[in-house]
Design a protein around this motif. Sequence first.
Motif, PDB file in Angstrom:
ATOM      1  N   LEU A  60       0.827  -1.202   0.000  1.00 16.91           N
ATOM      2  CA  LEU A  60       0.000   0.000   0.000  1.00 16.91           C
ATOM      3  C   LEU A  60       0.866   1.259   0.000  1.00 16.91           C
ATOM      4  O   LEU A  60       0.918   2.008   0.991  1.00 16.91           O
ATOM      5  CB  LEU A  60      -0.929  -0.001   1.217  1.00 16.91           C
ATOM      6  N   GLU A  61       1.557   1.493  -1.082  1.00 16.10           N
ATOM      7  CA  GLU A  61       2.366   2.688  -1.240  1.00 16.10           C
ATOM      8  C   GLU A  61       2.114   3.283  -2.613  1.00 16.10           C
ATOM      9  O   GLU A  61       1.776   2.575  -3.559  1.00 16.10           O
ATOM     10  CB  GLU A  61       3.852   2.358  -1.060  1.00 16.10           C
ATOM     11  N   GLY A  62       2.283   4.600  -2.710  1.00 14.41           N
ATOM     12  CA  GLY A  62       2.186   5.285  -3.991  1.00 14.41           C
ATOM     13  C   GLY A  62       0.844   5.109  -4.684  1.00 14.41           C
ATOM     14  O   GLY A  62      -0.217   5.403  -4.138  1.00 14.41           O
ATOM     15  N   TYR A  63       0.910   4.577  -5.924  1.00 17.16           N
ATOM     16  CA  TYR A  63      -0.281   4.429  -6.754  1.00 17.16           C
ATOM     17  C   TYR A  63      -1.324   3.546  -6.083  1.00 17.16           C
ATOM     18  O   TYR A  63      -2.526   3.819  -6.159  1.00 17.16           O
ATOM     19  CB  TYR A  63       0.127   3.829  -8.112  1.00 17.16           C
ATOM     20  N   SER A  64      -0.884   2.490  -5.406  1.00 18.62           N
ATOM     21  CA  SER A  64      -1.819   1.576  -4.741  1.00 18.62           C
ATOM     22  C   SER A  64      -2.619   2.296  -3.658  1.00 18.62           C
ATOM     23  O   SER A  64      -3.819   2.064  -3.491  1.00 18.62           O
ATOM     24  CB  SER A  64      -1.064   0.390  -4.137  1.00 18.62           C
TER      25      SER A  64
ATOM     26  N   SER B 218     -10.563   3.357   6.435  1.00 17.46           N
ATOM     27  CA  SER B 218     -10.765   2.781   5.109  1.00 17.46           C
ATOM     28  C   SER B 218     -11.932   1.804   5.192  1.00 17.46           C
ATOM     29  O   SER B 218     -12.342   1.402   6.282  1.00 17.46           O
ATOM     30  CB  SER B 218      -9.493   2.057   4.648  1.00 17.46           C
ATOM     31  N   LEU B 219     -12.485   1.433   4.049  1.00 14.70           N
ATOM     32  CA  LEU B 219     -13.532   0.411   4.061  1.00 14.70           C
ATOM     33  C   LEU B 219     -12.981  -0.914   4.588  1.00 14.70           C
ATOM     34  O   LEU B 219     -13.654  -1.642   5.316  1.00 14.70           O
ATOM     35  CB  LEU B 219     -14.089   0.203   2.648  1.00 14.70           C
ATOM     36  N   VAL B 220     -11.724  -1.213   4.235  1.00 16.49           N
ATOM     37  CA  VAL B 220     -11.104  -2.478   4.631  1.00 16.49           C
ATOM     38  C   VAL B 220      -9.764  -2.200   5.289  1.00 16.49           C
ATOM     39  O   VAL B 220      -8.973  -1.393   4.795  1.00 16.49           O
ATOM     40  CB  VAL B 220     -10.899  -3.404   3.416  1.00 16.49           C
ATOM     41  N   GLY B 221      -9.505  -2.867   6.389  1.00 16.58           N
ATOM     42  CA  GLY B 221      -8.244  -2.726   7.098  1.00 16.58           C
ATOM     43  C   GLY B 221      -8.357  -3.323   8.487  1.00 16.58           C
ATOM     44  O   GLY B 221      -9.434  -3.776   8.894  1.00 16.58           O
TER      45      GLY B 221
ATOM     46  N   ASN C  52      -0.001  -8.326   2.230  1.00 21.07           N
ATOM     47  CA  ASN C  52      -0.472  -8.962   0.989  1.00 21.07           C
ATOM     48  C   ASN C  52      -1.633  -8.196   0.357  1.00 21.07           C
ATOM     49  O   ASN C  52      -2.420  -8.780  -0.386  1.00 21.07           O
ATOM     50  CB  ASN C  52      -0.910 -10.411   1.277  1.00 21.07           C
ATOM     51  N   TRP C  53      -1.724  -6.898   0.631  1.00 21.52           N
ATOM     52  CA  TRP C  53      -2.840  -6.113   0.119  1.00 21.52           C
ATOM     53  C   TRP C  53      -2.895  -6.134  -1.396  1.00 21.52           C
ATOM     54  O   TRP C  53      -1.870  -6.133  -2.090  1.00 21.52           O
ATOM     55  CB  TRP C  53      -2.744  -4.660   0.583  1.00 21.52           C
ATOM     56  N   SER C  54      -4.096  -6.162  -1.920  1.00 19.70           N
ATOM     57  CA  SER C  54      -4.360  -5.902  -3.331  1.00 19.70           C
ATOM     58  C   SER C  54      -5.800  -5.401  -3.425  1.00 19.70           C
ATOM     59  O   SER C  54      -6.600  -5.613  -2.506  1.00 19.70           O
ATOM     60  CB  SER C  54      -4.174  -7.162  -4.186  1.00 19.70           C
ATOM     61  N   LEU C  55      -6.125  -4.762  -4.518  1.00 20.70           N
ATOM     62  CA  LEU C  55      -7.490  -4.262  -4.705  1.00 20.70           C
ATOM     63  C   LEU C  55      -8.482  -5.424  -4.728  1.00 20.70           C
ATOM     64  O   LEU C  55      -9.576  -5.328  -4.160  1.00 20.70           O
ATOM     65  CB  LEU C  55      -7.581  -3.456  -6.003  1.00 20.70           C
TER      66      LEU C  55
ATOM     67  N   PHE D  42      -8.122  -8.239  -3.156  1.00 26.25           N
ATOM     68  CA  PHE D  42      -8.234  -8.700  -1.772  1.00 26.25           C
ATOM     69  C   PHE D  42      -9.263  -7.852  -1.023  1.00 26.25           C
ATOM     70  O   PHE D  42     -10.100  -8.369  -0.280  1.00 26.25           O
ATOM     71  CB  PHE D  42      -6.865  -8.619  -1.104  1.00 26.25           C
ATOM     72  N   ASP D  43      -9.230  -6.527  -1.223  1.00 22.32           N
ATOM     73  CA  ASP D  43     -10.224  -5.640  -0.601  1.00 22.32           C
ATOM     74  C   ASP D  43     -11.637  -5.993  -1.063  1.00 22.32           C
ATOM     75  O   ASP D  43     -12.570  -6.068  -0.260  1.00 22.32           O
ATOM     76  CB  ASP D  43      -9.918  -4.182  -0.943  1.00 22.32           C
ATOM     77  N   LEU D  44     -11.809  -6.188  -2.366  1.00 21.06           N
ATOM     78  CA  LEU D  44     -13.135  -6.511  -2.906  1.00 21.06           C
ATOM     79  C   LEU D  44     -13.645  -7.838  -2.350  1.00 21.06           C
ATOM     80  O   LEU D  44     -14.841  -7.996  -2.070  1.00 21.06           O
ATOM     81  CB  LEU D  44     -13.086  -6.552  -4.428  1.00 21.06           C
ATOM     82  N   LYS D  45     -12.739  -8.782  -2.172  1.00 20.61           N
ATOM     83  CA  LYS D  45     -13.124 -10.074  -1.596  1.00 20.61           C
ATOM     84  C   LYS D  45     -13.633  -9.891  -0.170  1.00 20.61           C
ATOM     85  O   LYS D  45     -14.679 -10.443   0.210  1.00 20.61           O
ATOM     86  CB  LYS D  45     -11.929 -11.029  -1.611  1.00 20.61           C
TER      87      LYS D  45
END
Length: 478
Positions: free
Chosen positions: A281-285, A390-393, A450-453, A455-458
């Motif tokens: 979770l840095e920069g663009y992410s 955030s919505l997820v965290g 292991n964050w990814s977009l 993963f958040d949607l899941k």
Amino acid sequence: MTKHTRYFLPLIYIAADLSGTLIGFYLAFQMRFFSIATKIFPVTRGIPDLGVYFQAIIYVALVWVLIFGLLGHYRKRSPSSFDRFYETARGVTIGTLIILATTFFYRGESFSRLVMAYGWGISLVVIFFLRESCYRLELALLRSGRGVKRAIIVGDEQPGRLLGQKLRLQPAWGIEPIGFVGLAVADDNGDTAEITNFEGHLPKLGNIDELGELIERYRIDMLIFSIPPEKNRIIEQLILEIDHLHLEYMMIPGTLGLITSRAETLQIEGIPLIRWGKTPLEGYSRLLKRVLDIIGSLVGLIIFLPILVVVAPLIKLDSRGPVFYRQQRLGRDGREFWIFKLRTMKYAPNAPPAWTVDNDPRQTRVGRILRKSNIDELPQLVNVLAGQMSLVGPRPEQPSFVEKFREGIPRYFQRHRVKSGMTGWAQVNGFRGDTSINERTRYDLYYVENWSLVFDLKIIALTLREMIFGRRAKNSQR
């Protein structure tokens, strides 16, 4: 696990994918040229020969199956339906893009781009449906004992106990833990004493010096090591002794393994280094996640406002006190903020911080319903829109609890490297409120590293399923 089953299942999935692609594109052809959709997209160049398209469909099916294989679709499947759908959607999308790219170099028959667009959507649905049918067949085989790898857990650390329970509850992983073997440790007098505090549902099969005999007696395929970091040398010794048995091995990492789980190797002027501690979770992410938070919180607030109109009077009628409850929490980088919830407890402004328990007498009648459906958390959409959450965290904790936990739990404060969330990976796995802080922290750290977009949607999808279908989560914090 029988060799026949290992080879049989991938072939079934490949046949399903080939069939799904052929069916999907045949239906796409019919939809493009013979359905009501032609009213919107008229056919201006005549109806092409189905035979020519059928040859192209066979080519698409073979290319897609090759892509699915390269993406690992024919290995072990996840027990999560969301993961299985995402895997299918990702493969079909990549396959479609590759086919579209190759058509630019084809100088023969002109193929309709709409057939490809329709084929993408229809094939996705058909392939996923056929794969789910295969998955049900695979589960039935696993439950009957076919295709299952028999395992022994070496050691009796708590993660090993938890893993053994989870593997028994979820046969889809295809691993059947038979039992565990205890370690022998030296006491102050030089004698040995067995560690026997294994509290799971697995039986103790014996001691570590009997492992070779136990492997043969129970026809074991795999060893799972759950050993303290200071005893890792045992693993090397064991593998050298039983290497001729051709087993598979898994290991639950200790503290150093957790710290370096996202490590990468690099060189600086010829000096080899291992680098860790970065978060995805840095920069663009981070910007991408913030966009998701803004859109999601705005949509959520629009949906929440009518609910509030109904719920607010019920809270006031049920017990005295305000409709909303606020409390100070720690978020990203230890910053304090006020979190908002609908009040679910009897009004007690001077009550000390505490966890809720099952059938907590402090809950109001309306509050019990709100907690069960997680509706009491919806005001935190304001915190998300304001950028405090955030919505997820990882769920935000009270400052007094954070000070206590960071002293006793390794790497606990690493969970504060990202914004706290309304829901999280620990929460959708049942770790809420009065549950193991150590296990909750493990799940939180896994999310951070292991964050990814996707993963958040899941996690959002699992949370919505829990709210809609009334799946009772464990207690949440007061």
